[in-house]
Design a protein around this motif. Structure first.
Motif, PDB file in Angstrom:
ATOM      1  N   VAL A  37       0.857  -1.180   0.000  1.00  0.00           N
ATOM      2  CA  VAL A  37       0.000   0.000   0.000  1.00  0.00           C
ATOM      3  C   VAL A  37       0.894   1.231   0.000  1.00  0.00           C
ATOM      4  CG1 VAL A  37      -1.798   1.237   1.267  1.00  0.00           C
ATOM      5  CG2 VAL A  37      -1.768  -1.256   1.283  1.00  0.00           C
ATOM      6  N   GLY A  38       0.631   2.135  -0.909  1.00  0.00           N
ATOM      7  CA  GLY A  38       1.439   3.345  -1.003  1.00  0.00           C
ATOM      8  C   GLY A  38       0.661   4.585  -0.633  1.00  0.00           C
ATOM      9  N   GLU A  39       1.356   5.515  -0.042  1.00  0.00           N
ATOM     10  CA  GLU A  39       0.795   6.832   0.201  1.00  0.00           C
ATOM     11  C   GLU A  39       0.610   7.511  -1.150  1.00  0.00           C
ATOM     12  OE1 GLU A  39       2.003  10.771   2.808  1.00  0.00           O
ATOM     13  OE2 GLU A  39       3.583   9.399   2.174  1.00  0.00           O
ATOM     14  N   ALA A  40      -0.470   8.238  -1.331  1.00  0.00           N
ATOM     15  CA  ALA A  40      -0.705   8.986  -2.564  1.00  0.00           C
ATOM     16  C   ALA A  40      -1.055  10.426  -2.207  1.00  0.00           C
ATOM     17  CB  ALA A  40      -1.825   8.344  -3.376  1.00  0.00           C
ATOM     18  N   LYS A  41      -0.684  11.326  -3.098  1.00  0.00           N
ATOM     19  CA  LYS A  41      -0.892  12.757  -2.863  1.00  0.00           C
ATOM     20  C   LYS A  41      -1.441  13.419  -4.118  1.00  0.00           C
ATOM     21  CE  LYS A  41       3.193  13.005   0.109  1.00  0.00           C
ATOM     22  NZ  LYS A  41       4.534  13.590   0.243  1.00  0.00           N
ATOM     23  N   CYS A  68       6.594   9.645  -1.460  1.00  0.00           N
ATOM     24  CA  CYS A  68       5.536   8.936  -0.728  1.00  0.00           C
ATOM     25  C   CYS A  68       6.059   7.692  -0.016  1.00  0.00           C
ATOM     26  CB  CYS A  68       4.414   8.547  -1.684  1.00  0.00           C
ATOM     27  SG  CYS A  68       3.526   9.957  -2.367  1.00  0.00           S
ATOM     28  N   ARG A  69       5.460   7.413   1.112  1.00  0.00           N
ATOM     29  CA  ARG A  69       5.808   6.209   1.875  1.00  0.00           C
ATOM     30  C   ARG A  69       5.092   4.996   1.283  1.00  0.00           C
ATOM     31  NH1 ARG A  69       3.786   8.699   7.377  1.00  0.00           N
ATOM     32  NH2 ARG A  69       2.347   9.561   5.855  1.00  0.00           N
ATOM     33  N   ILE A  70       5.734   3.836   1.412  1.00  0.00           N
ATOM     34  CA  ILE A  70       5.150   2.572   0.959  1.00  0.00           C
ATOM     35  C   ILE A  70       5.202   1.592   2.124  1.00  0.00           C
ATOM     36  CG2 ILE A  70       5.332   0.656  -0.681  1.00  0.00           C
ATOM     37  CD1 ILE A  70       6.536   2.641  -2.667  1.00  0.00           C
ATOM     38  N   PHE A  71       4.128   0.825   2.300  1.00  0.00           N
ATOM     39  CA  PHE A  71       3.992  -0.091   3.423  1.00  0.00           C
ATOM     40  C   PHE A  71       3.689  -1.501   2.926  1.00  0.00           C
ATOM     41  CE2 PHE A  71       2.533   4.126   4.584  1.00  0.00           C
ATOM     42  CZ  PHE A  71       3.144   4.369   5.798  1.00  0.00           C
ATOM     43  N   GLU A  87       0.793  -7.480  10.231  1.00  0.00           N
ATOM     44  CA  GLU A  87       2.136  -6.921  10.474  1.00  0.00           C
ATOM     45  C   GLU A  87       2.326  -5.857   9.398  1.00  0.00           C
ATOM     46  OE1 GLU A  87       5.033 -10.050  10.369  1.00  0.00           O
ATOM     47  OE2 GLU A  87       3.847 -11.302  11.715  1.00  0.00           O
ATOM     48  N   ILE A  88       2.622  -4.634   9.819  1.00  0.00           N
ATOM     49  CA  ILE A  88       2.783  -3.536   8.870  1.00  0.00           C
ATOM     50  C   ILE A  88       4.222  -3.035   8.973  1.00  0.00           C
ATOM     51  CG2 ILE A  88       1.979  -1.257   8.153  1.00  0.00           C
ATOM     52  CD1 ILE A  88      -0.644  -1.904   9.672  1.00  0.00           C
ATOM     53  N   THR A  89       4.892  -3.015   7.821  1.00  0.00           N
ATOM     54  CA  THR A  89       6.305  -2.619   7.771  1.00  0.00           C
ATOM     55  C   THR A  89       6.488  -1.531   6.730  1.00  0.00           C
ATOM     56  OG1 THR A  89       6.860  -4.941   8.216  1.00  0.00           O
ATOM     57  CG2 THR A  89       8.638  -3.497   7.466  1.00  0.00           C
ATOM     58  N   PRO A  90       7.060  -0.392   7.116  1.00  0.00           N
ATOM     59  CA  PRO A  90       7.397   0.608   6.088  1.00  0.00           C
ATOM     60  C   PRO A  90       8.531   0.064   5.222  1.00  0.00           C
ATOM     61  CG  PRO A  90       7.618   1.526   8.322  1.00  0.00           C
ATOM     62  CD  PRO A  90       7.405   0.062   8.448  1.00  0.00           C
TER      63      PRO A  90
END
Length: 143
Positions: free
Chosen positions: A31-35, A57-60, A138-141
């Motif tokens: 899942v990626g951050e979007a702007k 953007c951050r990706i998880f 479990e969520i990992t950047p």
């Protein structure tokens, strides 16, 4: 929710970038951050906005080592459940939902062995992801 869950919920938007099954009953989402990248006014005076993931953007990586069921819906066709109860903004945990009721009615009740089931959801740009599992993911950047 956790600090990493707060990071997901603080994103302007989320984009489901990838889904995979790296092992039996193992579910992985990227899942990626979007702007908002660009907003323009068209000749008919309507606004057109481009929302996307870029290098800032951050990706998880989001993983469940075991799940009971999951569903992915086209965001354009999804309807809001008026009776759903959840916490979170983009990454949510439901305490009441139609999907959780469906899973409980359509699967064998192993809650005595596995414990309580929980419904987790992601509200992404083009997809709604629903996962029912006994444990949080479990969520990992990764970026």
């Amino acid at each position: 929710m956790s600090e990493i869950a707060d990071a997901l919920n603080n994103c302007e938007y989320l984009d489901l970038m990838e889904i995979s099954h790296p092992g039996d009953l193992h579910l992985r989402l990227i899942v990626g951050e979007a702007k908002v990248q660009k907003a323009t006014t068209l000749s008919n005076a309507s606004r057109h906005t481009v929302i996307a993931t870029d290098k800032s953007c951050r990706i998880f990586r989001v993983e469940w080592k075991f799940y009971v069921g999951y569903s992915i819906r086209n965001e354009s066709w999804a309807s809001k459940q008026s009776d759903a109860v959840y916490t979170g903004k983009h990454f949510v945990r439901y305490s009441v939902s139609n999907y959780l009721d469906f899973i409980k009615k359509s699967t064998i009740d192993l809650s005595e062995v596995t414990g309580e089931y929980y419904h987790w959801g992601f509200f992404c740009l083009n997809h709604i992801v629903d996962v029912v599992a006994g444990n949080p993911p479990e969520i990992t950047p990764i970026q």
